[in-house]
Design an enzyme around this catalytic site. Structure first.
Site, mmCIF file in Angstrom:
data_model
loop_
_atom_site.group_PDB
_atom_site.id
_atom_site.type_symbol
_atom_site.label_atom_id
_atom_site.label_comp_id
_atom_site.label_asym_id
_atom_site.label_seq_id
_atom_site.Cartn_x
_atom_site.Cartn_y
_atom_site.Cartn_z
ATOM 1 N N LYS A 52 0.848 -1.203 0.000
ATOM 2 C CA LYS A 52 0.000 0.000 0.000
ATOM 3 C C LYS A 52 0.880 1.248 0.000
ATOM 4 O O LYS A 52 0.613 2.201 -0.727
ATOM 5 C CB LYS A 52 -0.936 -0.003 1.226
ATOM 6 C CG LYS A 52 -2.048 -1.019 1.083
ATOM 7 C CD LYS A 52 -2.790 -1.275 2.378
ATOM 8 C CE LYS A 52 -3.800 -2.417 2.170
ATOM 9 N NZ LYS A 52 -4.399 -2.903 3.427
ATOM 10 N N GLN A 96 -5.224 -2.192 9.603
ATOM 11 C CA GLN A 96 -4.966 -3.457 8.924
ATOM 12 C C GLN A 96 -5.583 -4.603 9.734
ATOM 13 O O GLN A 96 -5.353 -4.713 10.923
ATOM 14 C CB GLN A 96 -3.437 -3.621 8.786
ATOM 15 C CG GLN A 96 -2.993 -4.788 7.962
ATOM 16 C CD GLN A 96 -3.343 -4.651 6.486
ATOM 17 O OE1 GLN A 96 -3.139 -3.612 5.865
ATOM 18 N NE2 GLN A 96 -3.898 -5.706 5.922
ATOM 19 N N ASP A 119 -11.488 2.636 4.242
ATOM 20 C CA ASP A 119 -11.907 1.239 4.102
ATOM 21 C C ASP A 119 -13.432 1.103 4.173
ATOM 22 O O ASP A 119 -13.976 0.034 3.916
ATOM 23 C CB ASP A 119 -11.307 0.398 5.249
ATOM 24 C CG ASP A 119 -10.152 -0.467 4.773
ATOM 25 O OD1 ASP A 119 -9.972 -0.594 3.551
ATOM 26 O OD2 ASP A 119 -9.449 -1.020 5.632
#
Ligand code: ADP
Length: 285
Positions: A52, A96, A119
């Site tokens: 990322k 994460q 997200d």
């Protein structure tokens, strides 16, 4: 059978993003910045986090990783996230997953402020998506699937779409997006009876069950489009999906391969959400 590869789709998205990042930075004097919160050292999570970061750099975006050891307390991680929520130089924040057991998912969902929730985990953004309100974010994997369908000009209006999986981050938002695009949606899960009977109705079959080779050609209707969201590493080190592609070309019209299908889209969508967050936050200052 047409292979629906991600590369041309992701490349085109990145070209567009790169131009938008440049114009954003010219206008505001700052670079869009993504913060990744990583707790523990799950090897796959460490690799994803570094991917990322590299992808952000390639688009002239900034990134930082807030790293904690496996035994970090939820309290200290929450405090760090509150700091990032307040930090005007940070536009997108993601935690994460998976998190260690000490973290309660139903609490963590609220930690990232909705404006930086790239997200799209926050219940406010889940609600916005469900209502079709534009100010939220769309979860990266289902948004990536929609980009693939758009790029390859696959019209889904009026088609039967069957989704295998009902997770909060893939299956459910996938159903919402397909419904908003006028597909007739059916959602399957662990307790679904007679799965092949249902999948045989699918013009579009989306498999997001997290089960290696759960689906093979015997489940697929002639002429169907098959989207494989699964990613598994076999004991021999190969990367394979939820769909066994052996002989699939005898029935399917199109298929997203693993690797190289849905997977590479996710990071492109994450960066797109980060830029969107930066654009919106800069307007609200
Ligand atoms: P993901 O993150 O890919 O969505 P999850 O593990 O969170 O994966 O969710 C898996 C989903 O797949 C669940 O909704 C579950 O009900 C569904 N599922 C798992 N196994 C089967 C199966 N054998 N048949 C149908 N659905 C299944």
């Amino acid at each position: 059978m047409k292979l629906l590869e991600a590369k041309p789709v992701a490349d085109k998205m990145k070209q567009d993003l790169s131009k938008r990042v440049e114009s954003f930075t010219r206008r505001t004097g700052v670079k869009p910045k993504l913060a990744v919160v990583l707790v523990g050292d799950d090897p796959a999570s460490v690799i994803y986090t570094s991917k990322k970061g590299k992808a952000a750099e390639a688009l002239a975006m900034e990134h930082l990783t807030a790293r904690f050891s496996e035994d970090a307390s939820p309290f200290e991680v929450h405090q760090k996230i509150q700091e990032l929520n307040q930090d005007p130089s940070v536009h997108g924040i993601l935690i994460q997953r998976p998190l260690p057991k000490a973290f309660k998912e139903e609490e963590v969902l609220y930690w990232v402020t909705p404006e930086k929730d790239v997200d799209a985990f926050h219940p406010l953004n889940v609600g916005r998506l469900s209502l079709g309100l534009k100010e939220g974010f769309t979860p990266c994997t289902p948004a990536g699937v929609m980009e693939i369908l758009k790029f390859y000009e696959i019209d889904i209006a009026g088609k039967n779409a069957v989704i295998i999986g009902r997770s909060a981050i893939v299956g459910k938002p996938m159903a919402t997006l397909l419904l908003q695009n006028d597909a007739t949606v059916m959602q399957c899960h662990r307790r679904t009876c007679a799965l092949p009977e249902i999948t045989h109705k699918a013009d579009l079959l989306i498999v997001a069950a997290g089960k290696h080779h759960l689906i093979d050609k015997s489940f697929v209707k002639k002429g169907a489009i098959v989207i494989d969201v699964g990613i598994h590493r076999t004991p021999e080190g190969k990367v394979e999906g939820d769909v066994n592609p052996a002989g699939l070309e005898q029935v399917a019209a199109a298929y997203t391969p693993v690797p190289g299908g849905v997977g590479p889209m996710t990071i492109a969508l994450l960066l797109s959400n980060t830029l969107r967050a930066a654009e919106r936050l800069s307007r609200s200052i």
